[in-house]
Design a protein around this motif. Sequence first.
Motif, PDB file in Angstrom:
ATOM      1  N   SER A 142       0.831  -1.213   0.000  1.00 16.38           N
ATOM      2  CA  SER A 142       0.000   0.000   0.000  1.00 16.38           C
ATOM      3  C   SER A 142       0.862   1.258   0.000  1.00 16.38           C
ATOM      4  O   SER A 142       0.518   2.254  -0.646  1.00 16.38           O
ATOM      5  N   ASP A 170       2.267   1.626  -3.502  1.00 18.38           N
ATOM      6  CA  ASP A 170       1.215   2.112  -4.400  1.00 18.38           C
ATOM      7  C   ASP A 170       0.979   3.609  -4.194  1.00 18.38           C
ATOM      8  O   ASP A 170       0.781   4.354  -5.154  1.00 18.38           O
ATOM      9  N   SER A 177       3.614   5.731  -5.832  1.00 24.34           N
ATOM     10  CA  SER A 177       3.560   5.781  -7.297  1.00 24.34           C
ATOM     11  C   SER A 177       2.625   6.862  -7.811  1.00 24.34           C
ATOM     12  O   SER A 177       2.557   7.104  -9.015  1.00 24.34           O
ATOM     13  N   ARG A 178       1.905   7.524  -6.907  1.00 30.91           N
ATOM     14  CA  ARG A 178       0.945   8.555  -7.296  1.00 30.91           C
ATOM     15  C   ARG A 178       1.431   9.920  -6.817  1.00 30.91           C
ATOM     16  O   ARG A 178       2.133  10.012  -5.807  1.00 30.91           O
TER      17      ARG A 178
END
Length: 814
Positions: free
Chosen positions: A331, A334, A337-338
């Motif tokens: 998590s 992830d 990555s944004r």
Amino acid sequence: MTADVASTVEKEMRDEAARGYAIPITKDCLLKLKGAELYPLGLAHQFTINEKGEQIPKRRVTHDLSNRKQFGLSINQRIDEDRIPETRYGHAMSRFVHLIHHIRYHHPDGRILMCKSDIEKAYRRLHTAPRIAAKCISAWETNELDDSGSMVKKFIGLLLTRLPFGSSPAPAEFSICSETVFDLAGDLLLCPKWDPSTLPSPYIDRIPPPGRLPDETPFGRALPADVHLPSFQKGGVEGYIDDGAIAVLDSPSNSRMVDRARQALPMATHLVFRPVAEDDEPLPRPDPQSIRKLAAEGQLRESLVFLGWEINSRSLSIALPQEKASAWIASIEDALSRPTISWDDAKTLVGRLNHVGYIIPSARHFLNRIRRLEYVANKHGRAMFTIDARRDLALWILFLRRARAGLSMNLVVFRLPTTVGITDASEYGIGGYCLYSGRAWRYEFTKVERKAFSLNLKEFIGSVVNSKMLLPHDQCQYPCLLSLGDSSSATGWLHSSNFDPDLHPMHAEVAREHARVTMHHDACDYSQHLPGLHNVVADSLSRDFHLSHSKLTAMLYAAQPPYLPPQLSIVPLPPTITSWIGSLAQNKPKRKTHDKHSRSWRIWLEFLQRCQVSDPYLDELEAPQKVQLLGAFMHAVRCGTFNPQSKRVSGATARTAVNHVASAIVASGRPDPTRNAAGKTDVRILRQSKAYREVDPPTRHQKALPPEVYRVILDSAASPRPAARATLLAGALFFGCRSCEYPRVPRKEQKTRPLRACDFDFRSGARIIPHDNPAIFHADTVVAKFASQKSGVYEDEIPMDKTTDPALNPVALW
């Protein structure tokens, strides 16, 4: 609601109705029901285990009783907290770990077996009053085919008559029952008259036999604790809401207690709750004991997962379960990555990382920037990742891996200190020493450091420096430092901190350095307040710099103050520590008037990182390339690339960001990158700014308050203090004063000096009327002198003529 979620919710709620936990209700009945309230449902994604102990996903339907919290209208906000039984969270795990550590300390080579029990459908065991049940109604619509084959909407409503998930009083209410179960299990465990072989639990056939690790597996060593349980205690029971656990010494002399430990929790659950009547039940009713989990977790063994932690009593370690660690690391990766993060994701992330802080307390000092993301996301919907926040999250991945590998319980329990350090700080310096070895040190601040550090920060720095000086000389495998000081703020910060990285960068860096030191030495640091009257030795070390080391030592031994070690030896600080203290002074927070400049510079650094440009001052680029890069930066700001909500901003805002970056480059001694050789703004920057202005909507200026508002304020003042405030407010209207120009505002650094009585002149023609002359009420003009302004104009005089209005007359008001 998606089709997948809708089917899950409908299946779970049908099961609730079938078991009698909820009553189906029609739409008309819902509208007529007195005091009825409709609340949305939530779907919590969790993990559970099957009969084999394998982890499987689970979805639990919850009632969102905190809905409309922002308006103060949620059910949870209307709870009478004085009537809720006192509940203390987070202590069950600590007590259980202390129990295991205690047994191992008194029995270094003895096995410790553990088992766990779970109450099935815990909250659904308790009824709610009818008026409360009316507040817990859920409803939704589904699309179904009628007899004619047409698609119609079907209303489904359920009135929950049992304790709902999502209710703030639910844990306390159910704990009244569960604590009874756990206390009874503890009594059964210690009761020598109970023989499970003659009076077994009804679940004995479902409980697997004990499992033991191989004999060659080494035993972990328990170091002396500062919490003392009875030396004869060889077992105990702990529980939290619906989860209970037992730990017991596995030895030949304690075999009967081991037999009782295997069945104590299931037997207590059977005795407290009503047994299931199987086919004679009017409605399907699950067994109060979770049969599925009993087969997987009811076995006595030396490794157990309890309250989200994997406990190994043989190695005396505690770790994060593999599935949980992998999911949490994924998590974080992830999220990284944004470019932005939502409030829900940030809130979940902070909760998970704070959970890890239970076994790595020092890691919590690295949560402040992530909590800042949560705050911004809660305010704006989403938050932009900063470079520092990304670095902290990458560091947290290492913490998670360390938690997965496991840490010794000696770092979690309250230990007997192996080193005691005492520190103090003064305006001029800091000092500290070890109470056991007598190793002491002191440091005199430079003039810059005296001004940069507050007194509490100096105390905090002294405590951290003391740990850096003492821990390397502690020979214990897991050092335990007791930090004593006379600053309650500093002692609290050693335990936990949440400094704003923008407002308190020096405090945040000191807290992080303390975390690095303790984790590097596998140490724990307990802080405690020491009254200043007893802190004479450290106080003298922090201020008596006019004395040499030998004279100071001789003076202390002559005075014999409290907490004087037998052999006091003052040593100099290493250059690495003095250099670190000096670097802290460079982290001073920016002035509040420069916050926008700082934010523009941070965005500029983020922009350059995406463009893979390492030099923020653009020294290696030619003038045309600098203008092109600044133009691209202005457009990125314009498009909202760095806005948490990704909303487009005005052209003026984008141009201001470029001006801030240019001013920062000029402040470093370099030429302005936005200007050409003639010293004028580059035509490309001007054309781009003009293009933005042409498509931007006109500026909507805020409307001024009409004079009638000030008349009402003046007329409403019924006592001297409100009358003075009203007069000051109305007088400020005539000069268009900002809020910082006529009252004093709560700011540490106020650039604009408020108006004083000596700043006003009353004139009649060309003659100035003295303030003590009653004729000032008949003056023609009042002149206000603004000594300093935000615009940079100094000693600016602004006249204002009298009016014929009896209330709004500047001469009379001032």
